[in-house]
Scaffold this motif. Structure first.
Motif, PDB file in Angstrom:
ATOM      1  N   PHE A 160       0.814  -1.207   0.000  1.00  9.91           N
ATOM      2  CA  PHE A 160       0.000   0.000   0.000  1.00  9.91           C
ATOM      3  C   PHE A 160       0.850   1.260   0.000  1.00  9.91           C
ATOM      4  CE2 PHE A 160      -2.411  -3.334   2.050  1.00  9.91           C
ATOM      5  CZ  PHE A 160      -3.633  -3.251   1.412  1.00  9.91           C
ATOM      6  N   GLU A 161       0.233   2.340  -0.458  1.00 11.54           N
ATOM      7  CA  GLU A 161       0.796   3.683  -0.393  1.00 11.54           C
ATOM      8  C   GLU A 161      -0.085   4.486   0.557  1.00 11.54           C
ATOM      9  OE1 GLU A 161       1.093   7.623  -3.249  1.00 11.54           O
ATOM     10  OE2 GLU A 161       0.356   5.747  -4.079  1.00 11.54           O
ATOM     11  N   ARG A 162       0.545   5.246   1.435  1.00 11.09           N
ATOM     12  CA  ARG A 162      -0.226   6.059   2.374  1.00 11.09           C
ATOM     13  C   ARG A 162      -0.775   7.282   1.655  1.00 11.09           C
ATOM     14  NH1 ARG A 162       1.298   8.783   8.214  1.00 11.09           N
ATOM     15  NH2 ARG A 162       0.329  10.739   7.619  1.00 11.09           N
ATOM     16  N   LEU A 163      -2.086   7.521   1.821  1.00 13.62           N
ATOM     17  CA  LEU A 163      -2.730   8.712   1.263  1.00 13.62           C
ATOM     18  C   LEU A 163      -2.875   9.803   2.314  1.00 13.62           C
ATOM     19  CD1 LEU A 163      -5.625   7.146  -0.829  1.00 13.62           C
ATOM     20  CD2 LEU A 163      -3.478   8.105  -1.668  1.00 13.62           C
ATOM     21  N   GLY A 164      -3.017   9.413   3.581  1.00 13.75           N
ATOM     22  CA  GLY A 164      -3.213  10.392   4.638  1.00 13.75           C
ATOM     23  C   GLY A 164      -3.706   9.725   5.906  1.00 13.75           C
ATOM     24  N   ILE A 165      -4.335  10.526   6.761  1.00 20.61           N
ATOM     25  CA  ILE A 165      -4.896  10.005   8.008  1.00 20.61           C
ATOM     26  C   ILE A 165      -6.313  10.533   8.190  1.00 20.61           C
ATOM     27  CG2 ILE A 165      -2.673   9.773   9.179  1.00 20.61           C
ATOM     28  CD1 ILE A 165      -3.341  12.301  10.768  1.00 20.61           C
ATOM     29  N   ILE A 166      -7.081   9.807   8.986  1.00 23.11           N
ATOM     30  CA  ILE A 166      -8.409  10.253   9.414  1.00 23.11           C
ATOM     31  C   ILE A 166      -8.420  10.173  10.932  1.00 23.11           C
ATOM     32  CG2 ILE A 166     -10.878   9.737   9.464  1.00 23.11           C
ATOM     33  CD1 ILE A 166     -10.632   8.510   6.733  1.00 23.11           C
ATOM     34  N   ARG A 167      -8.835  11.274  11.563  1.00 21.80           N
ATOM     35  CA  ARG A 167      -8.974  11.290  13.019  1.00 21.80           C
ATOM     36  C   ARG A 167     -10.424  11.577  13.360  1.00 21.80           C
ATOM     37  NH1 ARG A 167      -4.179  15.018  14.188  1.00 21.80           N
ATOM     38  NH2 ARG A 167      -5.843  16.424  14.747  1.00 21.80           N
ATOM     39  N   PHE A 168     -10.943  10.838  14.314  1.00 21.77           N
ATOM     40  CA  PHE A 168     -12.314  11.015  14.767  1.00 21.77           C
ATOM     41  C   PHE A 168     -12.313  11.640  16.149  1.00 21.77           C
ATOM     42  CE2 PHE A 168     -12.621   7.634  11.694  1.00 21.77           C
ATOM     43  CZ  PHE A 168     -13.843   7.813  11.093  1.00 21.77           C
ATOM     44  N   SER A 169     -13.212  12.576  16.378  1.00 24.65           N
ATOM     45  CA  SER A 169     -13.437  13.067  17.731  1.00 24.65           C
ATOM     46  C   SER A 169     -14.209  11.995  18.467  1.00 24.65           C
ATOM     47  CB  SER A 169     -14.239  14.361  17.719  1.00 24.65           C
ATOM     48  OG  SER A 169     -13.519  15.371  17.061  1.00 24.65           O
ATOM     49  N   LYS A 170     -14.042  11.912  19.759  1.00 18.20           N
ATOM     50  CA  LYS A 170     -14.692  10.847  20.536  1.00 18.20           C
ATOM     51  C   LYS A 170     -16.206  10.853  20.358  1.00 18.20           C
ATOM     52  CE  LYS A 170     -11.106   8.980  22.614  1.00 18.20           C
ATOM     53  NZ  LYS A 170     -10.746   7.609  22.715  1.00 18.20           N
ATOM     54  N   GLY A 171     -16.833  12.001  20.091  1.00 19.13           N
ATOM     55  CA  GLY A 171     -18.284  12.043  19.975  1.00 19.13           C
ATOM     56  C   GLY A 171     -18.811  12.070  18.552  1.00 19.13           C
ATOM     57  N   ASP A 172     -17.939  11.949  17.545  1.00 17.79           N
ATOM     58  CA  ASP A 172     -18.351  12.062  16.145  1.00 17.79           C
ATOM     59  C   ASP A 172     -19.473  11.097  15.786  1.00 17.79           C
ATOM     60  OD1 ASP A 172     -16.805  14.120  15.235  1.00 17.79           O
ATOM     61  OD2 ASP A 172     -15.252  12.841  14.380  1.00 17.79           O
ATOM     62  N   ARG A 173     -20.607  11.676  15.381  1.00 19.45           N
ATOM     63  CA  ARG A 173     -21.706  10.910  14.792  1.00 19.45           C
ATOM     64  C   ARG A 173     -21.930   9.558  15.437  1.00 19.45           C
ATOM     65  NH1 ARG A 173     -22.047  12.296   8.909  1.00 19.45           N
ATOM     66  NH2 ARG A 173     -22.645  14.449   9.124  1.00 19.45           N
ATOM     67  N   GLU A 174     -22.221   9.585  16.713  1.00 14.56           N
ATOM     68  CA  GLU A 174     -22.511   8.337  17.427  1.00 14.56           C
ATOM     69  C   GLU A 174     -21.390   7.323  17.257  1.00 14.56           C
ATOM     70  OE1 GLU A 174     -25.115   8.328  19.452  1.00 14.56           O
ATOM     71  OE2 GLU A 174     -25.507  10.332  18.716  1.00 14.56           O
ATOM     72  N   ARG A 175     -20.169   7.842  17.308  1.00 11.65           N
ATOM     73  CA  ARG A 175     -18.983   6.986  17.317  1.00 11.65           C
ATOM     74  C   ARG A 175     -18.835   6.151  16.043  1.00 11.65           C
ATOM     75  NH1 ARG A 175     -16.410   7.262  21.907  1.00 11.65           N
ATOM     76  NH2 ARG A 175     -17.169   7.201  23.967  1.00 11.65           N
ATOM     77  N   ASN A 176     -18.851   6.823  14.908  1.00  9.37           N
ATOM     78  CA  ASN A 176     -18.641   6.138  13.624  1.00  9.37           C
ATOM     79  C   ASN A 176     -17.347   5.348  13.617  1.00  9.37           C
ATOM     80  OD1 ASN A 176     -20.951   6.719  12.192  1.00  9.37           O
ATOM     81  ND2 ASN A 176     -20.190   8.694  11.503  1.00  9.37           N
ATOM     82  N   TRP A 177     -16.326   5.847  14.293  1.00 11.46           N
ATOM     83  CA  TRP A 177     -15.042   5.150  14.329  1.00 11.46           C
ATOM     84  C   TRP A 177     -15.169   3.787  14.988  1.00 11.46           C
ATOM     85  CZ3 TRP A 177     -12.645   3.848  18.908  1.00 11.46           C
ATOM     86  CH2 TRP A 177     -13.152   4.445  20.062  1.00 11.46           C
ATOM     87  N   GLU A 178     -16.040   3.666  15.977  1.00  9.14           N
ATOM     88  CA  GLU A 178     -16.235   2.359  16.618  1.00  9.14           C
ATOM     89  C   GLU A 178     -16.899   1.378  15.653  1.00  9.14           C
ATOM     90  OE1 GLU A 178     -18.371   3.223  20.221  1.00  9.14           O
ATOM     91  OE2 GLU A 178     -16.503   3.420  21.364  1.00  9.14           O
ATOM     92  N   LYS A 179     -17.795   1.891  14.798  1.00 12.75           N
ATOM     93  CA  LYS A 179     -18.435   1.031  13.801  1.00 12.75           C
ATOM     94  C   LYS A 179     -17.407   0.509  12.804  1.00 12.75           C
ATOM     95  CE  LYS A 179     -22.791   3.500  14.234  1.00 12.75           C
ATOM     96  NZ  LYS A 179     -23.660   4.493  13.629  1.00 12.75           N
ATOM     97  N   ILE A 180     -16.496   1.388  12.367  1.00 15.01           N
ATOM     98  CA  ILE A 180     -15.439   0.956  11.451  1.00 15.01           C
ATOM     99  C   ILE A 180     -14.547  -0.065  12.132  1.00 15.01           C
ATOM    100  CG2 ILE A 180     -13.362   1.701  10.209  1.00 15.01           C
ATOM    101  CD1 ILE A 180     -14.800   4.396   9.751  1.00 15.01           C
ATOM    102  N   LEU A 181     -14.143   0.221  13.372  1.00 13.37           N
ATOM    103  CA  LEU A 181     -13.254  -0.677  14.104  1.00 13.37           C
ATOM    104  C   LEU A 181     -13.893  -2.047  14.323  1.00 13.37           C
ATOM    105  CD1 LEU A 181     -10.428  -0.584  15.202  1.00 13.37           C
ATOM    106  CD2 LEU A 181     -11.342   0.185  17.392  1.00 13.37           C
ATOM    107  N   ALA A 182     -15.212  -2.076  14.503  1.00 14.44           N
ATOM    108  CA  ALA A 182     -15.912  -3.351  14.694  1.00 14.44           C
ATOM    109  C   ALA A 182     -15.824  -4.235  13.449  1.00 14.44           C
ATOM    110  CB  ALA A 182     -17.377  -3.100  15.059  1.00 14.44           C
ATOM    111  N   HIS A 183     -15.668  -3.623  12.273  1.00 12.95           N
ATOM    112  CA  HIS A 183     -15.568  -4.374  11.021  1.00 12.95           C
ATOM    113  C   HIS A 183     -14.130  -4.703  10.632  1.00 12.95           C
ATOM    114  CE1 HIS A 183     -19.800  -4.212  10.048  1.00 12.95           C
ATOM    115  NE2 HIS A 183     -19.796  -2.940  10.390  1.00 12.95           N
TER     116      HIS A 183
END
Length: 138
Positions: free
Chosen positions: A105-128
């Motif tokens: 892979f080639e790195r394109l960038g980063i994504i950071r989530f705030s702890k409260g972002d949209r009902e914790r979308n980051w947790e949904k991604i992490l679950a998958h």
């Protein structure tokens, strides 16, 4: 990232890190350009773009470099690798396939989530995410 800090937590394991010059020599301060490879183990998730559908953004993203619209339109899938928490924000590396080999892979960038972002979308991604033990970033 400060590996000893209380405000960051690294989730990936660095399995190998190599750096050479284009001709294969060991790099010095005067040699360039360089080739680097980082082999990682971590939780990752592949996202596919479907039919040109664009969802509303749900997090802060930072690109590593600017692409033309034509270049960006050729990206049909990205690989999100959970890096850990940076500044107490869940952080993913955004990678794209660098070749036909699905693990390079080639790195394109980063994504950071705030702890409260949209009902914790980051947790949904992490679950998958699933554990990948040979992610090679070139």
């Amino acid at each position: 990232m400060d590996f000893g800090s209380t405000w960051s937590r690294i989730d990936v394991e660095i399995l190998e890190a190599t750096c050479t010059t284009m001709d294969g020599a060991v790099p010095t301060t005067s040699s360039s350009p360089l080739l680097g490879v980082l082999r990682l183990k971590g939780r990752a998730y592949r996202l596919q773009r479907e039919g040109g559908r664009e969802d509303e953004p749900c997090a802060w993203a930072q690109a590593d470099y600017v692409m033309t619209q034509e270049e960006a339109s050729t990206i049909t899938s990205v690989f999100l690798l959970f890096w850990g928490d940076m500044l107490d924000q869940p952080t993913f590396l955004v990678l794209r396939p660098a070749s036909a080999d699905s693990q390079k892979f080639e790195r394109l960038g980063i994504i950071r989530f705030s702890k409260g972002d949209r009902e914790r979308n980051w947790e949904k991604i992490l679950a998958h995410c699933r554990m990948e033990d040979n992610i090679v970033v070139v």
